[in-house]
Write a protein that holds these residues in place. Structure first.
Motif, short mmCIF file in Angstrom:
data_model
loop_
_atom_site.label_atom_id
_atom_site.label_comp_id
_atom_site.label_asym_id
_atom_site.label_seq_id
_atom_site.Cartn_x
_atom_site.Cartn_y
_atom_site.Cartn_z
N ARG A 119 -64.52 -102.49 -59.21
CA ARG A 119 -63.21 -101.86 -59.02
C ARG A 119 -63.07 -101.30 -57.60
O ARG A 119 -62.06 -101.47 -56.94
N ILE A 120 -64.14 -100.61 -57.18
CA ILE A 120 -64.10 -100.05 -55.82
C ILE A 120 -63.89 -101.16 -54.80
O ILE A 120 -63.06 -101.08 -53.90
N LYS A 121 -64.67 -102.26 -55.05
CA LYS A 121 -64.55 -103.38 -54.10
C LYS A 121 -63.12 -103.91 -54.07
O LYS A 121 -62.54 -104.16 -53.01
N VAL A 122 -62.55 -104.10 -55.27
CA VAL A 122 -61.17 -104.61 -55.33
C VAL A 122 -60.24 -103.70 -54.54
O VAL A 122 -59.43 -104.15 -53.73
N ASN A 123 -60.41 -102.41 -54.77
CA ASN A 123 -59.57 -101.46 -54.03
C ASN A 123 -59.70 -101.64 -52.53
O ASN A 123 -58.71 -101.69 -51.80
N SER A 124 -60.97 -101.76 -52.11
CA SER A 124 -61.16 -101.85 -50.66
C SER A 124 -60.59 -103.17 -50.13
O SER A 124 -60.02 -103.22 -49.04
N ILE A 125 -60.75 -104.24 -50.92
CA ILE A 125 -60.18 -105.52 -50.46
C ILE A 125 -58.67 -105.38 -50.30
O ILE A 125 -58.10 -105.79 -49.28
N ILE A 126 -58.04 -104.77 -51.31
CA ILE A 126 -56.58 -104.65 -51.25
C ILE A 126 -56.15 -103.84 -50.03
O ILE A 126 -55.28 -104.26 -49.27
N SER A 127 -56.85 -102.72 -49.81
CA SER A 127 -56.40 -101.92 -48.66
C SER A 127 -56.73 -102.63 -47.35
O SER A 127 -55.98 -102.54 -46.38
N ARG A 128 -57.84 -103.41 -47.37
CA ARG A 128 -58.14 -104.16 -46.15
C ARG A 128 -57.04 -105.19 -45.88
O ARG A 128 -56.54 -105.31 -44.77
N SER A 129 -56.62 -105.91 -46.95
CA SER A 129 -55.58 -106.92 -46.72
C SER A 129 -54.30 -106.26 -46.27
O SER A 129 -53.54 -106.81 -45.47
N LYS A 130 -54.05 -105.06 -46.82
CA LYS A 130 -52.84 -104.37 -46.40
C LYS A 130 -52.88 -104.14 -44.89
O LYS A 130 -51.94 -104.46 -44.16
N ARG A 131 -54.03 -103.63 -44.44
CA ARG A 131 -54.17 -103.38 -43.01
C ARG A 131 -54.03 -104.67 -42.21
O ARG A 131 -53.31 -104.74 -41.22
N GLN A 132 -54.73 -105.70 -42.71
CA GLN A 132 -54.68 -106.98 -41.99
C GLN A 132 -53.25 -107.49 -41.87
O GLN A 132 -52.79 -107.87 -40.80
N LEU A 133 -52.56 -107.45 -43.04
CA LEU A 133 -51.18 -107.94 -43.03
C LEU A 133 -50.33 -107.17 -42.03
O LEU A 133 -49.59 -107.74 -41.24
N PHE A 134 -50.51 -105.85 -42.07
CA PHE A 134 -49.70 -105.01 -41.18
C PHE A 134 -49.96 -105.35 -39.72
O PHE A 134 -49.04 -105.62 -38.94
N SER A 135 -51.29 -105.42 -39.40
CA SER A 135 -51.56 -105.64 -37.97
C SER A 135 -51.14 -107.04 -37.54
O SER A 135 -50.64 -107.24 -36.44
N SER A 136 -51.33 -108.04 -38.46
CA SER A 136 -50.91 -109.37 -37.99
C SER A 136 -49.39 -109.44 -37.86
O SER A 136 -48.89 -110.11 -36.96
N LEU A 137 -48.68 -108.73 -38.74
CA LEU A 137 -47.22 -108.72 -38.57
C LEU A 137 -46.84 -108.15 -37.21
O LEU A 137 -46.02 -108.72 -36.50
N CYS A 138 -47.50 -107.00 -36.89
CA CYS A 138 -47.22 -106.39 -35.58
C CYS A 138 -47.51 -107.39 -34.48
O CYS A 138 -46.72 -107.60 -33.56
N PHE A 139 -48.67 -108.04 -34.59
CA PHE A 139 -49.09 -108.97 -33.56
C PHE A 139 -48.07 -110.10 -33.40
O PHE A 139 -47.66 -110.44 -32.29
N ILE A 140 -47.65 -110.63 -34.57
CA ILE A 140 -46.68 -111.73 -34.53
C ILE A 140 -45.40 -111.28 -33.83
O ILE A 140 -44.88 -111.96 -32.95
N LEU A 141 -44.94 -110.10 -34.23
CA LEU A 141 -43.70 -109.58 -33.63
C LEU A 141 -43.83 -109.46 -32.12
O LEU A 141 -43.00 -109.94 -31.37
N ILE A 142 -44.95 -108.81 -31.71
CA ILE A 142 -45.14 -108.59 -30.28
C ILE A 142 -45.22 -109.92 -29.53
O ILE A 142 -44.56 -110.12 -28.51
N THR A 143 -46.00 -110.85 -30.11
CA THR A 143 -46.13 -112.15 -29.43
C THR A 143 -44.76 -112.82 -29.33
O THR A 143 -44.38 -113.33 -28.26
N ALA A 144 -44.04 -112.82 -30.46
CA ALA A 144 -42.74 -113.51 -30.46
C ALA A 144 -41.84 -112.91 -29.40
O ALA A 144 -41.28 -113.61 -28.55
N ILE A 145 -41.72 -111.57 -29.44
CA ILE A 145 -40.83 -110.90 -28.50
C ILE A 145 -41.31 -111.10 -27.07
O ILE A 145 -40.55 -111.47 -26.18
N GLY A 146 -42.64 -110.92 -26.88
CA GLY A 146 -43.21 -111.03 -25.54
C GLY A 146 -42.97 -112.41 -24.95
O GLY A 146 -42.50 -112.54 -23.82
#
Ligand SMILES: Nc1ncnc2c1ncn2[C@@H]1O[C@H](COP(=O)(O)OP(=O)(O)OP(=O)(O)O)[C@@H](O)[C@H]1O
Ligand SMILES: [Mg+2]
Lengths: 121, 470
Positions: free
Chosen positions: B148-175
């Protein structure tokens, strides 16, 4: 026989004066004019045997003088004086219409001979 | 690189980024799903273990051996469940963990079997069984908690990953877009500037590095055009110069023709009528020759005036003063012509750097022309003023004379252009134009036949900071 009457039209006063001096010595009667308008008016009153006119004059030019003179008294001879024969394309148009033409500077001896010839014929 | 390619590249890289992010998110979700499936199994096992321990208790309380067989069947059940676990789950929870669980379960089975054979006697046997049961439960408990702990950590990790890649995509696109458009806009601006200066007659080329895209092609084309235009203009200026040289030579020939003819005729006549001339007549003839040579000299002087760049005797001057001086010089003529002349001079004009003599000459030329074109009662108004921005002073000469016909307006500045026959040389405006031009000024004319004429002179204001060229 009364002397031949010659009219000189040129806005350079010296031309008239000099021709008058020379031609009167030859026994002609000479009337100089500085522009065409009074000259043509005078032509209406009196018949002239020869009209010597400059081509380029302000107001009525030599061309017009030629036409008027020939229209009104066909046997009056017209001699045209032109400043620079080679430059005036009008000269070509004059050929055959005027009785003779002289480029400036005018050779007075030739002019005298020309008048004699025209009047003799 | 072409702009189209740049934009395509930007688009493709953004799409690849999005695909990568999606792929990783998908992987994570899969992992979570497997883990969750395992926790389900682990829960099942847990329930079985709980039931086993219940039966175990019954056995100890009532010595009921049927309870032991029940445990046996439960163990078999659990074993099959564990055996049937798919490879993905094995991978997810780790092979050792699974092995350990299986081993523990095996030991439990052996203990149960032994107890079954011996009945309720062996006390240490009983304790052993209890302990293994306890271990089994704790083990499976721990695993499912960990998972369960692992699942939790995976979910929060993916959340972070998704967020940062979204930011990255936005910045790249705009840049990327910004960079592309920034370059385009910069190029466009350069093009605009150069085209503007070309239209002003300044044929310069785009000097910055020329990009290798469509705009670069346009820039190269503009540079080529600019050069071509410059060449053409030079040719035009050259041919205009030749043309005015032509007018000039023809004019000189014509203009000199009359006095030359006069001199020639005087000389010929002199020879023809010499004997009949009085002393006065002869002197008169010579005076006339002298006059005619003066006339030629005047024409030649005027021409030289124009063609030779004059040694300027420039001084800092008050323009109103110069206008007044010129005005006084034609005062007598104004009176004779019966023209109503008026001066309208602006006060506090800045100074000009001019050759006073030359400007007076220009003003006299212009005023004389006006007077000659005017009939009695006409008006001549001379005004001075300072143009906005204090860079130029303006003099206007407006007359209500006969005006200039539209078709002659283009010729009034030509050398020897005159409508005055032999009383004018036609050099007045030609010379005036040259003088004003030498002063870095302009001379313009506007006129309406039968209404009047207006000449406008504009001269630069004296600027003490600009050293006059030698
Ligand atoms: N204010 C004016 N009103 C009407 N016509 C004018 C005026 N100024 C100039 N012109 C015309 O322009 C022509 C050229 O002028 P420009 O001063 O060059 O020579 P000009 O006056 O004829 O001769 P010059 O100046 O030697 O006496 C004049 O002959 C005249 O026809
Ligand atoms: Mg003038």
């Amino acid at each position: 026989m009364s002397p031949h009457r010659i009219m000189v039209i040129d806005d350079e006063s010296i031309v008239g004066k000099m021709l008058k001096a020379v031609l009167e010595q030859e026994g002609y009667e000479v009337e100089p004019f500085l522009s065409a308008a009074p000259a043509l008016a005078r032509l209406k009153e009196e018949k002239f045997d020869v009209v010597i006119t400059d081509l380029k004059m302000k107001g009525i030019d030599g061309m017009e003088v030629l036409h008027t003179v020939k229209k009104e008294s066909a046997d009056t001879k017209v001699i045209m004086i032109t400043a620079f024969a080679s430059l005036d394309s009008a000269v070509e148009a004059l050929r055959g219409k005027v009785d003779d033409f002289f480029p400036k500077p005018v050779k007075i001896k030739d002019l005298k001979a020309c008048i004699e010839r025209l009047l003799g014929a | 690189m072409k702009i189209v390619h740049k934009i395509n590249l930007a688009n493709i890289s953004v799409i690849i980024l999005i695909a990568l992010t999606g792929f990783f998110a998908f992987q994570n979700i899969n992992l979570v799903l497997t883990k969750l499936r395992f926790t389900e199994i682990a829960d099942d096992l847990n329930t079985s273990f709980l039931e086993m321990r219940l039966s175990e208790k019954n056995f100890f309380l009532y010595g009921d051996t049927s309870a032991l067989s029940e445990i046996g069947s439960k163990i078999d059940e659990s074993m099959t469940t564990l055996e049937s676990v798919g490879p993905d789950i094995i991978k997810a929870i780790g092979r050792e963990n699974l092995g350990e669980l299986k081993a523990c379960l095996g030991r439990y089975r052996i203990e149960v079997e032994t107890l079954k054979g011996k009945g309720a006697q062996g006390v240490e046997m009983q304790a052993g069984l209890r302990e293994t049961g306890q271990q089994l439960r704790e083990f499976s408990d721990r695993i499912s908690r960990l998972e369960r702990i692992k699942v939790n950590s995976i979910i929060s990790r993916s959340k972070r990953q998704l967020f940062s890649s979204l930011c990255f995509i936005l910045i790249t696109a705009i840049g990327l877009r910004y960079m592309t458009f920034f370059n385009i806009l910069r190029s466009l601006k350069q093009i605009k500037n150069v085209v503007a200066s070309i239209s002003q007659g300044d044929f310069r080329a785009i000097e910055t590095e020329i990009p290798r895209d469509e705009l670069g092609t346009v820039m190269t084309a503009i540079n080529a055009m600019s050069m071509e235009l410059e060449n053409r203009e030079e040719q035009i200026i050259q041919s205009k110069k030749l043309a005015s040289l032509g007018i000039l030579t023809a004019g000189v020939a014509h203009e000199l023709g009359n006095p030359l003819n006069n001199i020639s005729m005087i000389a010929q006549t002199y020879m023809e009528v010499y004997e009949n001339l009085s002393k006065e007549d002869r002197i008169d003839f010579m005076v006339k020759i002298e006059e005619e040579t003066q006339r030629i000299k005047h024409i030649v002087d005027n021409l030289l005036d124009f063609s030779r760049p004059k040694k300027s005797r420039n001084t800092v001057a008050d323009l109103n003063g110069v206008v007044l001086r010129s005005f006084k010089l034609v005062q007598n003529m104004i009176h004779v012509c019966n023209v109503e002349a008026r001066l309208d001079l602006a006060e506090d004009l800045p100074a000009v750097l001019i050759d006073e003599g030359q400007i007076v000459e220009v003003l006299i030329n212009l005023m004389t022309n006006s007077l000659q074109a005017s009939s009695p009662g006409a008006r001549l108004t001379v005004t001075t003023s300072c143009l906005p921005e204090n860079e130029f002073l303006r003099i206007t000469l407006e007359d209500t004379g006969k005006g200039i016909p539209q078709e002659l307006l283009d010729h009034v500045f030509d050398p020897f252009f005159t409508t005055k026959g032999n009383s004018g040389t036609g050099l007045g405006l030609f010379v005036s134009y040259g003088i004003v031009k030498n002063h870095q000024g302009t001379l313009k004319v506007s006129s309406k036949e039968g209404v009047g004429t207006c000449f406008t002179i504009e001269l630069p204001v004296y600027n003490p900071n600009i050293k006059e060229e030698a």
